[in-house]
Design an enzyme around this catalytic site. Structure first.
Site, PDB file in Angstrom:
ATOM      1  N   TYR A 295     -12.745 -32.572  -5.862  1.00  0.00           N
ATOM      2  CA  TYR A 295     -13.165 -32.005  -4.578  1.00  0.00           C
ATOM      3  C   TYR A 295     -13.647 -33.138  -3.653  1.00  0.00           C
ATOM      4  O   TYR A 295     -13.191 -33.264  -2.507  1.00  0.00           O
ATOM      5  CB  TYR A 295     -14.280 -30.977  -4.797  1.00  0.00           C
ATOM      6  CG  TYR A 295     -14.984 -30.550  -3.533  1.00  0.00           C
ATOM      7  CD1 TYR A 295     -14.388 -29.665  -2.650  1.00  0.00           C
ATOM      8  CD2 TYR A 295     -16.254 -31.066  -3.205  1.00  0.00           C
ATOM      9  CE1 TYR A 295     -15.041 -29.288  -1.475  1.00  0.00           C
ATOM     10  CE2 TYR A 295     -16.906 -30.698  -2.036  1.00  0.00           C
ATOM     11  CZ  TYR A 295     -16.293 -29.809  -1.183  1.00  0.00           C
ATOM     12  OH  TYR A 295     -16.931 -29.441  -0.011  1.00  0.00           O
TER      13      TYR A 295
ATOM     14  N   LYS B 238     -20.532 -15.939  -2.803  1.00  0.00           N
ATOM     15  CA  LYS B 238     -19.978 -17.121  -3.471  1.00  0.00           C
ATOM     16  C   LYS B 238     -20.346 -17.198  -4.950  1.00  0.00           C
ATOM     17  O   LYS B 238     -19.805 -18.031  -5.685  1.00  0.00           O
ATOM     18  CB  LYS B 238     -20.429 -18.405  -2.759  1.00  0.00           C
ATOM     19  CG  LYS B 238     -19.693 -18.661  -1.458  1.00  0.00           C
ATOM     20  CD  LYS B 238     -20.173 -19.902  -0.747  1.00  0.00           C
ATOM     21  CE  LYS B 238     -19.590 -21.163  -1.315  1.00  0.00           C
ATOM     22  NZ  LYS B 238     -19.994 -22.355  -0.512  1.00  0.00           N
TER      23      LYS B 238
ATOM     24  N   SER C 104     -17.899 -33.769   3.529  1.00  0.00           N
ATOM     25  CA  SER C 104     -18.933 -33.398   2.556  1.00  0.00           C
ATOM     26  C   SER C 104     -19.679 -34.615   2.027  1.00  0.00           C
ATOM     27  O   SER C 104     -19.103 -35.710   1.905  1.00  0.00           O
ATOM     28  CB  SER C 104     -18.265 -32.686   1.371  1.00  0.00           C
ATOM     29  OG  SER C 104     -19.192 -32.524   0.321  1.00  0.00           O
TER      30      SER C 104
HETATM   31  N1  NAD Z   1     -21.545 -25.009   1.525  1.00  0.00           N
HETATM   32  C1  NAD Z   1     -21.831 -26.303   1.382  1.00  0.00           C
HETATM   33  O1  NAD Z   1     -22.905 -26.680   0.875  1.00  0.00           O
HETATM   34  C2  NAD Z   1     -20.840 -27.357   1.822  1.00  0.00           C
HETATM   35  C3  NAD Z   1     -21.200 -28.708   1.661  1.00  0.00           C
HETATM   36  C4  NAD Z   1     -20.303 -29.692   2.065  1.00  0.00           C
HETATM   37  C5  NAD Z   1     -19.098 -29.345   2.656  1.00  0.00           C
HETATM   38  N2  NAD Z   1     -18.766 -28.033   2.777  1.00  0.00           N
HETATM   39  C6  NAD Z   1     -17.476 -27.721   3.403  1.00  0.00           C
HETATM   40  O2  NAD Z   1     -17.665 -26.750   4.411  1.00  0.00           O
HETATM   41  C7  NAD Z   1     -16.522 -25.907   4.523  1.00  0.00           C
HETATM   42  C8  NAD Z   1     -16.933 -24.442   4.391  1.00  0.00           C
HETATM   43  O3  NAD Z   1     -17.540 -24.254   3.112  1.00  0.00           O
HETATM   44  P1  NAD Z   1     -18.244 -22.897   2.688  1.00  0.00           P
HETATM   45  O4  NAD Z   1     -19.475 -23.232   1.947  1.00  0.00           O
HETATM   46  O5  NAD Z   1     -18.301 -21.981   3.853  1.00  0.00           O
HETATM   47  O6  NAD Z   1     -17.212 -22.370   1.592  1.00  0.00           O
HETATM   48  P2  NAD Z   1     -16.394 -20.995   1.477  1.00  0.00           P
HETATM   49  O7  NAD Z   1     -15.682 -21.081   0.183  1.00  0.00           O
HETATM   50  O8  NAD Z   1     -17.300 -19.861   1.722  1.00  0.00           O
HETATM   51  O9  NAD Z   1     -15.373 -21.120   2.697  1.00  0.00           O
HETATM   52  C9  NAD Z   1     -14.095 -21.693   2.619  1.00  0.00           C
HETATM   53  C10 NAD Z   1     -13.121 -20.742   3.278  1.00  0.00           C
HETATM   54  O10 NAD Z   1     -11.817 -21.330   3.264  1.00  0.00           O
HETATM   55  C11 NAD Z   1     -10.878 -20.325   2.903  1.00  0.00           C
HETATM   56  N3  NAD Z   1      -9.705 -20.973   2.319  1.00  0.00           N
HETATM   57  C12 NAD Z   1      -9.603 -21.609   1.121  1.00  0.00           C
HETATM   58  N4  NAD Z   1      -8.351 -22.057   0.926  1.00  0.00           N
HETATM   59  C13 NAD Z   1      -7.650 -21.717   2.035  1.00  0.00           C
HETATM   60  C14 NAD Z   1      -6.291 -21.884   2.435  1.00  0.00           C
HETATM   61  N5  NAD Z   1      -5.399 -22.518   1.659  1.00  0.00           N
HETATM   62  N6  NAD Z   1      -5.906 -21.386   3.642  1.00  0.00           N
HETATM   63  C15 NAD Z   1      -6.786 -20.726   4.443  1.00  0.00           C
HETATM   64  N7  NAD Z   1      -8.083 -20.534   4.116  1.00  0.00           N
HETATM   65  C16 NAD Z   1      -8.503 -21.021   2.927  1.00  0.00           C
HETATM   66  C17 NAD Z   1     -11.622 -19.454   1.909  1.00  0.00           C
HETATM   67  O11 NAD Z   1     -11.045 -18.166   1.729  1.00  0.00           O
HETATM   68  C18 NAD Z   1     -13.004 -19.405   2.550  1.00  0.00           C
HETATM   69  O12 NAD Z   1     -13.101 -18.343   3.469  1.00  0.00           O
HETATM   70  C19 NAD Z   1     -15.559 -26.354   3.411  1.00  0.00           C
HETATM   71  O13 NAD Z   1     -14.612 -27.239   3.975  1.00  0.00           O
HETATM   72  C20 NAD Z   1     -16.471 -27.104   2.449  1.00  0.00           C
HETATM   73  O14 NAD Z   1     -15.756 -28.083   1.734  1.00  0.00           O
HETATM   74  C21 NAD Z   1     -19.607 -27.033   2.378  1.00  0.00           C
END
Ligand code: NAD
Length: 307
Positions: free
Chosen positions: A135, A174, A112
């Site tokens: 985070y 979300k 990230s």
């Molecule tokens: N959306 C953004 O802007 C963004 C930016 C930078 C990084 N990210 C990274 O991208 C990835 C996906 O993010 P997203 O936006 O889709 O978020 P999201 O919250 O929609 O997806 C995360 C998923 O991980 C699952 N999860 C959480 N804890 C868990 C566990 N212990 N075991 C199994 N599953 C688990 C959740 O249920 C969810 O489905 C993440 O790693 C996030 O840190 C996202």
């Protein structure tokens, strides 16, 4: 090909899962549904394992995979329980790396832009990480572990993708953790002026989820190792986002400015994409403005009008 997508019920993971399945690959999803949703996987025919990535015995389940796309994480940046955050994000990642080294699978994982904190922008992978919340610290730790594993050489390919601010279909559930683009569009569709911190000139590199998927595919195909930024390469202000939304939705709302209560707020994020181009051949297909237009034409955007 056979793939595991962790966090596959989440925003980015579900877009990736459905795309990979459509391309004819065998995909298994592992998700604990703590922030993900079954609705995101409507139409998905593969296996869904409901489990915690930090504790699940992956080796007893998986004997052969071409790659693991690791998206599972606590993504709520306001959580301050460091133990919980590190258990899921860091221990979960270690579990994925252990499996990958045992069964010789490639790893593509979500890092990230939060690792840069308030560091200089455009942000380069070579600059010092300076996370401002737990985070961001967990993602910086993941990158450290990945770099060690790359040196160890037991996994043929590990790519970390430092996503900037991702937006697009399937982020709807979300709520307050969804992108600013989603929040502002919702307010306007609900007949309200879009609320942003004074005076809307904070800038973000808002990247469309289709480009994030592209980056994941390129990362898998590259067979290389490294950590690269994934954004558009241009920062867009909240005022500019509001202008684009007004044009796309046929509104003329002025921003409703209010004081920013957060001291750790990133004022400006912008991805330097030189290394992503060199490592992966990544060139975004969408500007933020083009991504917003595509997003608003998606059926989920129409659905969210009625929420
Ligand atoms: N959306 C953004 O802007 C963004 C930016 C930078 C990084 N990210 C990274 O991208 C990835 C996906 O993010 P997203 O936006 O889709 O978020 P999201 O919250 O929609 O997806 C995360 C998923 O991980 C699952 N999860 C959480 N804890 C868990 C566990 N212990 N075991 C199994 N599953 C688990 C959740 O249920 C969810 O489905 C993440 O790693 C996030 O840190 C996202």
């Amino acid at each position: 090909m056979k793939f595991l997508v962790t966090g596959g019920a989440g925003f980015i993971g579900s877009n990736l899962t459905l795309h990979l399945e459509k391309e004819g690959h065998g995909v298994t999803v592992l998700d604990d549904f703590s922030s993900g949703q079954e609705n995101n996987l409507k139409g998905f025919k593969g296996e869904v394992i409901r489990a915690d990535i930090a504790t699940f015995n992956l080796s007893s389940k998986f004997k052969k995979l071409d790659a693991i796309f690791h998206e599972a994480a606590i993504t709520d940046t306001t959580i301050t329980d460091e133990k919980k955050m590190f258990h899921t994000n860091v221990d979960g990642f270690q579990n994925v790396l252990d499996l990958a080294s045992r069964i010789h699978a490639k790893v593509v994982y979500a890092s990230s832009a939060a690792v840069y904190g308030k560091g200089p922008s455009p942000m380069k992978e070579s600059q010092k990480s300076a996370p401002t919340n737990c985070y961001g610290a967990s993602k910086a730790k993941m990158d450290e572990i990945a770099q060690e594993a790359m040196k160890g050489g037991k996994i043929s390919s590990i790519i970390g993708l430092r996503y900037f601010n991702v937006f697009g279909p399937r982020e709807e559930y979300k709520g307050s953790a969804a992108s600013m683009i989603y929040q502002l569009a919702q307010q306007m569709k609900g007949g309200r002026r879009p609320r942003v911190f004074k005076y809307g000139e904070q800038r973000r590199d808002f990247v469309y989820v289709k480009d994030v998927m592209l980056a994941n595919l390129l990362a898998f195909q590259s067979g290389k190792s490294g950590i690269a930024n994934i954004g558009t390469g241009r920062a867009t202000s909240f005022n500019e986002v509001i202008e684009t939304l007004n044009r796309a939705l046929g509104f003329s709302y002025g921003p409703d400015y209010f004081d920013n209560p957060y001291s750790f707020y990133q004022e400006h994020t912008e991805a330097d994409l030189s290394f992503a181009k060199q490592l992966l051949g990544y060139h975004p297909h969408y500007t933020t403005q083009e991504g917003i237009k595509d997003y608003l034409g998606h059926p989920s955007a129409a659905h969210s009008k009625s929420r």
